[in-house]
Motif scaffolding. Structure first.
Motif, PDB file in Angstrom:
ATOM      1  N   ALA A 158      91.105  35.435 -64.529  1.00 27.58           N
ATOM      2  CA  ALA A 158      90.113  34.660 -63.779  1.00 27.58           C
ATOM      3  C   ALA A 158      88.802  34.644 -64.558  1.00 27.58           C
ATOM      4  N   VAL A 159      87.888  33.835 -64.073  1.00 24.77           N
ATOM      5  CA  VAL A 159      86.505  33.935 -64.541  1.00 24.77           C
ATOM      6  C   VAL A 159      85.801  34.913 -63.605  1.00 24.77           C
ATOM      7  N   TYR A 160      85.168  35.903 -64.181  1.00 26.31           N
ATOM      8  CA  TYR A 160      84.491  36.936 -63.410  1.00 26.31           C
ATOM      9  C   TYR A 160      82.992  36.672 -63.411  1.00 26.31           C
ATOM     10  N   TYR A 161      82.403  36.756 -62.222  1.00 25.57           N
ATOM     11  CA  TYR A 161      80.988  36.461 -62.041  1.00 25.57           C
ATOM     12  C   TYR A 161      80.273  37.671 -61.462  1.00 25.57           C
ATOM     13  N   CYS A 162      79.095  37.929 -61.984  1.00 29.77           N
ATOM     14  CA  CYS A 162      78.206  38.934 -61.427  1.00 29.77           C
ATOM     15  C   CYS A 162      77.297  38.253 -60.414  1.00 29.77           C
ATOM     16  N   LYS A 163      77.000  38.951 -59.324  1.00 27.44           N
ATOM     17  CA  LYS A 163      76.127  38.409 -58.295  1.00 27.44           C
ATOM     18  C   LYS A 163      75.142  39.469 -57.841  1.00 27.44           C
ATOM     19  N   VAL A 164      73.894  39.070 -57.666  1.00 30.29           N
ATOM     20  CA  VAL A 164      72.866  39.963 -57.132  1.00 30.29           C
ATOM     21  C   VAL A 164      72.164  39.257 -55.981  1.00 30.29           C
ATOM     22  N   VAL A 165      71.940  40.009 -54.923  1.00 28.98           N
ATOM     23  CA  VAL A 165      71.241  39.464 -53.756  1.00 28.98           C
ATOM     24  C   VAL A 165      69.929  40.206 -53.598  1.00 28.98           C
ATOM     25  N   ASP A 166      68.818  39.445 -53.579  1.00 21.72           N
ATOM     26  CA  ASP A 166      67.534  40.072 -53.284  1.00 21.72           C
ATOM     27  C   ASP A 166      66.867  39.322 -52.143  1.00 21.72           C
ATOM     28  N   SER A 167      65.623  39.641 -51.869  1.00 23.41           N
ATOM     29  CA  SER A 167      64.938  39.064 -50.707  1.00 23.41           C
ATOM     30  C   SER A 167      64.718  37.557 -50.830  1.00 23.41           C
ATOM     31  N   ARG A 168      64.842  37.023 -52.047  1.00 17.10           N
ATOM     32  CA  ARG A 168      64.589  35.602 -52.242  1.00 17.10           C
ATOM     33  C   ARG A 168      65.869  34.768 -52.277  1.00 17.10           C
TER      34      ARG A 168
END
Length: 115
Positions: free
Chosen positions: A91-101
């Motif tokens: 697969a294609v692997y994606y990094c994700k980050v969630v912040d207040s914005r």
């Protein structure tokens, strides 16, 4: 503006290992939740593993015992160590980050596991 830079994908035989890296140039990862997702051809993007600011970790059932997510606070980088890889992990692997914005994604890195 590129905020998340991924690396470490490639071609590996079944049973092999790879380590993916996700470096954040914009925020201190210690304070936010980071995750790895993947998307195989013709399928929806799915959550693989997640690490919270407090260090709490969760894995998808399909990767438990084979994948390990970790965070290096000095390098401000999140890793996904993948072992005993299977063709279904391709697969294609994606990094994700969630912040207040909002939610931020990396550009994706291809992982291909041959049988």
């Amino acid at each position: 503006q590129v905020q998340l830079v991924e690396s470490g994908g490639g071609l590996v035989q079944a049973g092999g290992s790879l380590r993916l890296s996700c470096a954040d140039s914009y925020r201190t990862l210690t304070y936010y939740t980071a995750a790895w997702h993947r998307q195989a051809p013709g399928k929806q993007r799915e959550l693989v593993a997640r690490i919270g600011a407090s260090g709490n970790i969760m894995y998808a059932d399909s990767v438990k015992g084979r994948f390990t997510i970790s965070r290096d606070d000095v390098k401000n980088t999140v890793y996904l160590q993948m072992s005993n890889l299977k063709p279904v992990d391709t697969a294609v692997y994606y990094c994700k980050v969630v912040d207040s914005r909002g939610t931020y994604w990396g550009q994706g890195t291809q992982v291909t596991v041959s049988s």
